[in-house]
Design a protein around this motif. Sequence first.
Motif: not given
Length: 233
Positions: A59-80
Motif C-alpha cells: 500500500g505504499l506505492v501504486e503502479r499503473r500499466r504504462k503509467g509508471g509508479t507513484r508514491v501513494r498520496p494516502d498510503p494504506v496498510t495491507r496484509a501481504t
Amino acid sequence: MTTAMRLSWKDVRDQIHEAILTGRYMPGDRLPRDADIAEDLNCARSTVQRAMQDLSDSGLVERRRKGGTRVRPDPVTRATLDIPVTRREVEQKGSRYGYQMIRREIKTAPSRVLGVFELAEPQKMLQVEALHLSDGRPYILEDRWICLRTVPEILDVDLAHQSANEWLVLNKPYSRCDLRFYAESADDQTADLLGCGTESALLVIERTTWVEEAPITTVKAITAPGYQLLTRS
C-alpha cells in the motif's frame, strides 16, 4: 549509486521504502523507471519489479500499466501474502509432504483463462492438475494453466516429480500478482479427490501472475476442509 554486490528484491524494496519514509520521495511523487533503478542499483530489472510489486501490495506505492509508479498520496496498510511453496508450507507444520500429478496436457486455453490473462487471441498453453498431500491426506487440489510463450522451459520440467507450484516460485519471478479468495461447494469429482463430502464448503484461492505484461500462470487452488491461511502485516 552502484553496488558491488547483486541486491535481492528485498534489499531493493528496503532501499526504496527508506527513501519514501525519509521524504526523498514524497506522497504523489513519481518514482524513476524500473529500468533506471535497476541500472542505478546494479541489479536485474525483474528484481526491481518484484520489489515494486511488494511495495504496491503493502500500500505504499501504486503502479499503473504504462503509467509508471507513484508514491501513494494516502498510503494504506495491507496484509501481504507471498506465494508459498506448498511443500515448504506442509513441512513447516511438521507434516510429511506428498504430491500427485493428475494430468498434464497442452491444449488451447479456454476463454475463461484468456480473460484472466487479458489476452484476446487464442493460444495453446500447458494445463496441469495436481494434488498436494499432507501426511498422506489431501491438502490442496490445483488446476493450473501456464503460458508457454512466457515459460517455454516448463516443458522440460519433470512435473511428475516436482510440482509446477514449486518450480515457478523458484524460477519465474513475477512483477504482478492478482489474488481472489472465495468459497465454493465441492462437486462429486472434487469431493472424491479431497476426501470430503459433496457440497462441502471449500476455500478457493485463485492466483494469476505476470512479468511486465506477459502472463506466467493462473491457478485455481481448492483447499481441503480445515485449511488455514495466515498473512502478515
